[in-house]
Write a protein that holds these residues in place. Sequence first.
Motif, PDB file in Angstrom:
ATOM      1  N   ALA A 112      -3.400   4.527 -10.008  1.00 59.89           N
ATOM      2  CA  ALA A 112      -2.402   5.972  -9.970  1.00 59.89           C
ATOM      3  C   ALA A 112      -1.464   5.934  -8.904  1.00 59.89           C
ATOM      4  CB  ALA A 112      -3.117   6.896  -9.383  1.00 59.89           C
ATOM      5  N   ASP A 113      -1.603   6.099  -7.246  1.00 59.29           N
ATOM      6  CA  ASP A 113      -0.371   5.823  -6.374  1.00 59.29           C
ATOM      7  C   ASP A 113       0.469   4.744  -6.503  1.00 59.29           C
ATOM      8  OD1 ASP A 113      -1.730   7.564  -5.112  1.00 59.29           O
ATOM      9  OD2 ASP A 113      -2.641   6.808  -3.842  1.00 59.29           O
ATOM     10  N   VAL A 114       0.028   3.848  -6.705  1.00 57.18           N
ATOM     11  CA  VAL A 114       0.905   2.932  -7.815  1.00 57.18           C
ATOM     12  C   VAL A 114       1.345   3.310  -8.575  1.00 57.18           C
ATOM     13  CG1 VAL A 114       1.129   0.127  -8.118  1.00 57.18           C
ATOM     14  CG2 VAL A 114      -0.337   0.559  -6.148  1.00 57.18           C
ATOM     15  N   ILE A 115       1.259   3.509  -9.911  1.00 61.57           N
ATOM     16  CA  ILE A 115       2.162   3.778 -10.720  1.00 61.57           C
ATOM     17  C   ILE A 115       3.064   5.076 -10.623  1.00 61.57           C
ATOM     18  CG2 ILE A 115       1.813   5.211 -13.314  1.00 61.57           C
ATOM     19  CD1 ILE A 115      -0.491   3.595 -13.301  1.00 61.57           C
ATOM     20  N   GLN A 116       2.441   5.962  -9.856  1.00 58.71           N
ATOM     21  CA  GLN A 116       3.492   6.535  -8.900  1.00 58.71           C
ATOM     22  C   GLN A 116       4.777   6.457  -7.965  1.00 58.71           C
ATOM     23  OE1 GLN A 116       1.785   9.698  -6.163  1.00 58.71           O
ATOM     24  NE2 GLN A 116       3.531  11.389  -6.656  1.00 58.71           N
ATOM     25  N   LYS A 117       4.862   5.320  -7.394  1.00 55.32           N
ATOM     26  CA  LYS A 117       5.705   4.621  -6.969  1.00 55.32           C
ATOM     27  C   LYS A 117       6.362   3.595  -7.496  1.00 55.32           C
ATOM     28  CE  LYS A 117       2.892   4.539  -2.472  1.00 55.32           C
ATOM     29  NZ  LYS A 117       2.417   3.433  -1.140  1.00 55.32           N
ATOM     30  N   ILE A 118       6.091   3.035  -8.740  1.00 58.17           N
ATOM     31  CA  ILE A 118       6.700   2.750  -9.724  1.00 58.17           C
ATOM     32  C   ILE A 118       7.413   3.301 -10.566  1.00 58.17           C
ATOM     33  CG2 ILE A 118       6.673   0.831 -11.474  1.00 58.17           C
ATOM     34  CD1 ILE A 118       4.880  -0.556 -10.755  1.00 58.17           C
ATOM     35  N   LYS A 169       8.086  -4.669  -1.501  1.00 56.48           N
ATOM     36  CA  LYS A 169       6.876  -4.823  -1.958  1.00 56.48           C
ATOM     37  C   LYS A 169       5.622  -5.859  -0.919  1.00 56.48           C
ATOM     38  CE  LYS A 169       3.553  -6.668  -6.039  1.00 56.48           C
ATOM     39  NZ  LYS A 169       3.690  -7.428  -7.181  1.00 56.48           N
ATOM     40  N   ARG A 170       4.557  -5.444   0.129  1.00 54.60           N
ATOM     41  CA  ARG A 170       4.938  -6.200   1.134  1.00 54.60           C
ATOM     42  C   ARG A 170       3.245  -6.659   1.134  1.00 54.60           C
ATOM     43  NH1 ARG A 170       6.417  -4.423   6.264  1.00 54.60           N
ATOM     44  NH2 ARG A 170       8.138  -5.649   5.793  1.00 54.60           N
ATOM     45  N   ASN A 171       2.776  -7.756   0.344  1.00 57.03           N
ATOM     46  CA  ASN A 171       1.054  -8.543   0.231  1.00 57.03           C
ATOM     47  C   ASN A 171       0.909  -6.838  -1.405  1.00 57.03           C
ATOM     48  OD1 ASN A 171       0.941 -10.155   1.380  1.00 57.03           O
ATOM     49  ND2 ASN A 171       0.527  -8.169   3.126  1.00 57.03           N
ATOM     50  N   ASN A 172      -0.091  -6.221  -0.812  1.00 58.32           N
ATOM     51  CA  ASN A 172      -0.658  -5.670  -2.370  1.00 58.32           C
ATOM     52  C   ASN A 172       0.095  -3.985  -2.169  1.00 58.32           C
ATOM     53  OD1 ASN A 172      -1.659  -7.470  -3.849  1.00 58.32           O
ATOM     54  ND2 ASN A 172      -3.368  -7.585  -2.243  1.00 58.32           N
ATOM     55  N   ASP A 173       0.779  -3.856  -1.111  1.00 54.61           N
ATOM     56  CA  ASP A 173       1.460  -2.827  -1.090  1.00 54.61           C
ATOM     57  C   ASP A 173       2.972  -2.164  -1.257  1.00 54.61           C
ATOM     58  OD1 ASP A 173      -1.552  -1.688   0.936  1.00 54.61           O
ATOM     59  OD2 ASP A 173      -0.329  -2.677   2.086  1.00 54.61           O
ATOM     60  N   LEU A 174       2.858  -1.393  -1.920  1.00 61.93           N
ATOM     61  CA  LEU A 174       4.216  -0.209  -2.290  1.00 61.93           C
ATOM     62  C   LEU A 174       5.058   0.614  -0.692  1.00 61.93           C
ATOM     63  CD1 LEU A 174       6.654  -1.879  -4.241  1.00 61.93           C
ATOM     64  CD2 LEU A 174       6.306   0.506  -5.580  1.00 61.93           C
ATOM     65  N   ILE A 175       6.279   0.144  -0.634  1.00 56.50           N
ATOM     66  CA  ILE A 175       6.742   0.905   0.842  1.00 56.50           C
ATOM     67  C   ILE A 175       8.535   1.791   0.096  1.00 56.50           C
ATOM     68  CG2 ILE A 175       7.299   1.003   3.346  1.00 56.50           C
ATOM     69  CD1 ILE A 175       5.923  -1.618   3.079  1.00 56.50           C
ATOM     70  N   VAL A 176       8.210   2.442   0.147  1.00 57.58           N
ATOM     71  CA  VAL A 176       8.715   3.507  -0.627  1.00 57.58           C
ATOM     72  C   VAL A 176      10.031   4.071  -0.173  1.00 57.58           C
ATOM     73  CG1 VAL A 176      10.129   5.279  -2.577  1.00 57.58           C
ATOM     74  CG2 VAL A 176       7.672   4.119  -2.935  1.00 57.58           C
ATOM     75  N   SER A 177      10.967   4.162   0.212  1.00 58.45           N
ATOM     76  CA  SER A 177      12.477   4.860   1.080  1.00 58.45           C
ATOM     77  C   SER A 177      11.491   3.789   2.885  1.00 58.45           C
ATOM     78  CB  SER A 177      12.606   5.728   1.485  1.00 58.45           C
ATOM     79  OG  SER A 177      12.803   6.575  -0.447  1.00 58.45           O
ATOM     80  N   PRO A 178      11.328   2.500   2.851  1.00 55.79           N
ATOM     81  CA  PRO A 178      11.649   2.411   3.608  1.00 55.79           C
ATOM     82  C   PRO A 178      12.123   2.596   5.968  1.00 55.79           C
ATOM     83  CG  PRO A 178      12.291   0.791   3.006  1.00 55.79           C
ATOM     84  CD  PRO A 178      12.346   1.518   1.959  1.00 55.79           C
ATOM     85  N   GLY A 179      13.050   3.102   4.871  1.00 61.73           N
ATOM     86  CA  GLY A 179      14.622   3.278   5.953  1.00 61.73           C
ATOM     87  C   GLY A 179      14.798   2.283   6.087  1.00 61.73           C
ATOM     88  N   PRO A 180      15.394   2.284   8.179  1.00 61.76           N
ATOM     89  CA  PRO A 180      16.680   1.092   8.981  1.00 61.76           C
ATOM     90  C   PRO A 180      15.853   0.300   9.116  1.00 61.76           C
ATOM     91  CG  PRO A 180      17.243   3.563   9.466  1.00 61.76           C
ATOM     92  CD  PRO A 180      16.038   4.317   8.351  1.00 61.76           C
TER      93      PRO A 180
END
Length: 208
Positions: A112-118, A169-180
């Motif tokens: 559910a979290d991945v779908i939300q981030k996508i 996208k890092r391994n199986n994680d999706l980092i949204v708005s990672p910043g500078p």
Amino acid sequence: MNKEHKIATSMYRKIAIDIAQSVADGKYVEGQKLFGRSVLASQYKVSPETIRKAVYILKDMGILDTEKGSGVEVISVSKAREFVNRYHEIESIHSAQSDIAHWAQKQTQEIADVIQKIQFIVDTAERFKNSSPLTPFEITITKESTVIGKSADELRFWHNTGGTIIAIKRNNDLIVSPGPYATFREGDIFYVIGNDQTYAAIKKLLFE
């Protein structure tokens, strides 16, 4: 079934297992008399009724025998071992069921979290596409990259490319708005939005 009954039930079963384990381990031998119910009740800090129920289970399993006036007697070590082994097998099954249920719940939440981030990325890209000439694209950081270990801030990423990093996208994680301060690591996939010149500028910055 009320809460008090649940507690009493679990306690007398626990005591039955403990006594059976003692028999299986050789603490008591066949023909040996156990302490009286009142002594056992004091030892386990429970009521005599709870001990009576525990002893009844073991009598029903052929491990103990009771005769009025002669107390509680051990009659089968082998059945005690069988009873204990069966108990541990059931406990293992229950533990596995609990682990599977927990894993399934965790997986459901992660999906559910991945779908939300996508969806966030799709919505963001669509918004930029509809409101400006910016284009969403992705860049994979390979071992040939010259910036591995560096951050977007160190590279002055936006100033040098005009691109905005919206996710990694890092391994199986999706980092949204990672910043500078997002760092570039081998295998990362960077999702970026920019104009027609941005892609070429990023390739030059990351690989030359």
